[in-house]
Every structure is written in C-alpha cells, then in structure tokens.
Write an enzyme that holds these catalytic residues in place. Sequence first.
Site, PDB file in Angstrom:
ATOM      1  N   LYS A  13      -9.268  -9.082  87.747  1.00  0.00           N
ATOM      2  CA  LYS A  13     -10.284  -7.770  87.350  1.00  0.00           C
ATOM      3  C   LYS A  13     -10.187  -8.049  85.671  1.00  0.00           C
ATOM      4  CE  LYS A  13      -8.826  -3.275  86.075  1.00  0.00           C
ATOM      5  NZ  LYS A  13      -8.271  -3.487  84.896  1.00  0.00           N
ATOM      6  N   ASN A  14      -9.223  -8.439  85.061  1.00  0.00           N
ATOM      7  CA  ASN A  14      -9.318  -8.543  83.414  1.00  0.00           C
ATOM      8  C   ASN A  14     -10.202  -9.518  82.941  1.00  0.00           C
ATOM      9  OD1 ASN A  14      -8.403  -5.809  83.817  1.00  0.00           O
ATOM     10  ND2 ASN A  14      -6.379  -6.320  83.033  1.00  0.00           N
ATOM     11  N   ARG A  58     -12.836   1.032  80.920  1.00  0.00           N
ATOM     12  CA  ARG A  58     -12.921   0.561  79.276  1.00  0.00           C
ATOM     13  C   ARG A  58     -13.900  -0.609  79.171  1.00  0.00           C
ATOM     14  NH1 ARG A  58     -10.117   3.583  76.462  1.00  0.00           N
ATOM     15  NH2 ARG A  58      -9.510   1.976  74.746  1.00  0.00           N
ATOM     16  N   CYS A  67      -7.175   3.907  82.385  1.00  0.00           N
ATOM     17  CA  CYS A  67      -6.244   4.644  82.655  1.00  0.00           C
ATOM     18  C   CYS A  67      -5.575   5.277  81.307  1.00  0.00           C
ATOM     19  CB  CYS A  67      -5.076   3.486  83.267  1.00  0.00           C
ATOM     20  SG  CYS A  67      -5.599   2.667  84.714  1.00  0.00           S
ATOM     21  N   ASP A  84       1.299  -4.809  82.651  1.00  0.00           N
ATOM     22  CA  ASP A  84       0.912  -4.511  84.132  1.00  0.00           C
ATOM     23  C   ASP A  84       1.724  -4.749  85.157  1.00  0.00           C
ATOM     24  OD1 ASP A  84      -1.974  -3.532  83.043  1.00  0.00           O
ATOM     25  OD2 ASP A  84      -1.563  -5.440  82.043  1.00  0.00           O
ATOM     26  N   VAL A 141       3.842  -2.449  74.773  1.00  0.00           N
ATOM     27  CA  VAL A 141       2.678  -2.912  74.647  1.00  0.00           C
ATOM     28  C   VAL A 141       1.886  -1.535  74.511  1.00  0.00           C
ATOM     29  CG1 VAL A 141       0.358  -3.673  75.384  1.00  0.00           C
ATOM     30  CG2 VAL A 141       2.557  -4.988  75.894  1.00  0.00           C
TER      31      VAL A 141
END
Length: 451
Positions: free
Chosen positions: A24-25, A98, A122, A324, A346
């Site tokens: 996804k990222n 984002r 989020c 994550d 983080v």
Amino acid sequence: MTDDVLVVHGGTPLEGRIRVRGAKNLVSKAMVAALLGDSPSRLFDVPRIRDVEVVRGLLGLHGVKVTDGAEDGELVFDPANVESASTDQINVHAGSSRIPILFCGPLLHRLGHAFIPDLGGCHIGPRPIDFHLQALREFGATVDKTPEGLHLSAPNGLHGTKFALPYPSVGATEQVLLTAVMAEGVTELRNAAVEPEIIDLICILQKMGAIIKVHTDRVIEIQGVPKLHGYTHRPIPDRIEAASWAAAALATRGHVEVLGAQQADMMTFLNIFRSVGGEYEVTDARPPKLGDPGQEGGIRFWHPGGELNAVALETGVHPGFMTDWQQPLVVALTQARGLSIVHETVYEQRLGYTEALNTMGANIQVYRDCLGGTPCRFGRRNFKHSAVIAGPSKLHAADLVIPDLRAGFSHLIAALAAEGTSRVYGVDLINRGYEDFEAKLADLGAHTERP
Ligand code: EPU
C-alpha cells in the site's frame, strides 16, 4: 456506533494460506509518480484497497486516464492530457488519505500550480506536514494555506536545493524525490528515510529516466532532468500486511502461509517473531520450467505450541522495527509469559488502542517515559508512548470500535484470539489497507459474519 460491523466468533486458530500484493505504501506513491511521465506507465499487483481508489480518483480528476490492464491487479496510467481540476472536485477526496500531499511536486511540474485538499489518514498523532511545505518552499514553490486546503504555485519553476530533514520522514522524503527529479539542477537530501518502499519508488523514478544516487548515511542526491517517461513496475509486496497475518497466526495459536512475503524486507520483524517464540519458514520463489510448475515464494508462520516469551522492542525508522508492525504484534504479546515492553518512537499517539485490549482481559499499562530503549523525541513531551504488557492473559470477547487502520487490525486479531463472540465496529476502515480481508479470514477458517 456504525452499521459497519463484523461479528467475530473467536477462539479458532487461523490456518491456511493467503497472498499479499503490492505494498500500500508504495503503490499509492507509484501512482502519483505516473503523473510525471510523458508516456503511459504500467503498475502490476495493485491491491484493491481504498487508498488506491482515492489516488485513482485524484489522477482521473487531473486528466490522467487510468485503466485496468490485462493482468489482475494491473493498472495503466496515461498522462497525455494532464489538466487542472476544480477545488470542489478535489475536495470530494478531503480527509480520505495522506497521499494527496504528494501530488504537490508532480502537479507543479506539469501545471505550474496545485491544490491539495485537507488530508486524512489515520488519527495516530498530529501528523504535521511542516517538512513537506518547508522542502517545497526550498524548491521555489509558494504555498498559500486556506481553510479549504493548500494552493501552491511555482512562478519561477522549481530548482534543486540542499535540504536536511529534522527526522527521516517517509512522506517528506517522497515529496523531495517526486519534486527533485524534474527540478532544475541538483538536490541533496540529508537525513532521508530509506524504507524499502522508498527504495522501490526510487527504482520506479530511475526507470522513468531520473538520476538519483543513494549515498551512505541517509543522503540522497538527485540530478533534475527536463523530462521523464512512463514506467513498467511490479512493486515490492506489502510487508505490513504480511506481518499482520503473521501476528494473527501467533495470537490465535495458528499456522498461516503468506505468499508474496519477502524475507529481506521483514528481517527485523522475523527476529522479534522468533524471539517471542513463533516459528517461520521461508520458501524461495522458483520460476516455472519444463516439467516443473515452479513455486510462489512466501513465508509460513506458526505457533509451535507451549508458551510464548516476553520481549522488549522499540519501533523506529528502517531498518528498525516498523511502527505499523507494533499493534498486531502486541496482541500476540498479551499471550507471552512475563513483561513485554514496547517503546513507540515514530508516532506519539499510537498506543491508545491498548485500552480496548484491556477491556478484553489484557494487562497493558502505558507510560510517558521512554521505556527499555533509547530516549526518543517524545520522552519529554508528555505523550504516553511506551507500553508494558503483562502476560499471559486470557482474552474474552467484547464490543470494539476500530480507531485506525493498524489498531483496527489488532482489534480484529484480538477478537479472533478471544473466546466468545465479539462485535467489531468500523471494520470498513480496514479496507483502506488490507485487500479482501474478509475473504482472507474465511480462507483461514475464521468464523466471522456481517449481521
Ligand atoms: N513528521 C513531521 N513533519 C512532517 C512529516 C512527518 O513532524 O512534515 C513526523 C510525523 O509526525 C511522525 C514522523 O515524522 O512522527 C514520521 O512520519 P512519516 O512522515 O515518516 O510518516 P508518513 O509518511 O506520514 C508513512 C506511512 C505510515 C507509516 C509511516 C512510518 C504512508 C501512506 N504512510 O507515513 O503508514 O506508519 O510512514 O513508516 O506511506 C499505515 O500504513 O497505516 C501508516 C500509517
């Protein structure tokens, strides 16, 4: 409470095999990069998740024709007619992701101006964009903040710059890359993030004709070029999703094979997984040959029986333990004997979800101190960012409301591990980052239903 609820009958070990596709990222950023090309790009293994839909919508509004390719999960982007979109149209996507912030550089290059809606993503802390805006201004952009969003322009074009990030932010590094590749002159970025998803984005930009050197010590040098062409790329698989299913296997005392999971990108997770007492086996991919159908690579994760061990871990930038990975693994740590410590370095507010686990019988205390690791940015700033997990605890069913994507998956794992029937509200949020998670749960033998 919303209508969007999943009923989970817990207590059954997850067993079986699922597959993860492109990260996804990375995928969402690769889609933005397609805007920079002067010819079509082709991206494979794109998961069907909400973030991809948001970026697809925004690209479409800016004149990029996005079509499904011949292969399942293949998208083709044609940027031949990039055009401005109205703020009203763009604002339809406000608050949904984002990623829109990363449209700044590419739109400034293609159109000379950009409008970025209010961001979403989020709620795991304030999530400022100051590094992004500072970098864009260094390139020569003017940024006008209005109540409806950000208006940017570059009346004199964008020029290479020297910029040092105060913290190796993933998004800000991507912002600099996507802007510098076509800015005039050389850009030197210091204290850059070097996550595998960033290296994969660099690979994509390099395929498009960009000149990018990754030096040691988090320094990236980019030589701007006047034009880039389209790319063809198969992205790295989603290591966050892979670790989430691994944690689910451990927490439910199950056995899950994650096809597509790659060892190299998950090393830190694998070490912790093994320290906790989980077992894993890596299968290397083998291409098909005459008389041999070949095999897909992946990693098999399982609970070997007996007790799990408490561990101390600290989240951090790559090659550290990903922030994550933390939430799904904490559910498994509630089943480990002794005191586990998690120091989140983080994001300042990424432990709120532990309250819900406590209502299910977990014993997790959160602290403002930097516990069990190096002092971090949040130690003196009054954020509860360290957790002590005392285990093992018997988890029981509860009604849960999902707060954000990764915490949401941890709630789901807790409901699967708990005895009894839980109701998990807000599960549609999980579709932002986990493709077909309900079908995958069914493949793994979970008992869930939509009421
Ligand atoms: N930060 C600033 N100012 C900025 C940018 C970041 O202070 O301008 C701070 C953040 O507040 C945070 C830290 O820097 O404390 C790191 O943030 P980063 O910019 O690295 O995160 P991001 O790019 O917004 C991406 C992923 C996140 C993942 C982080 C860290 C995407 C779309 N999101 O966020 O993924 O947790 O990197 O690896 O790539 C998720 O997938 O659920 C998710 C939240």
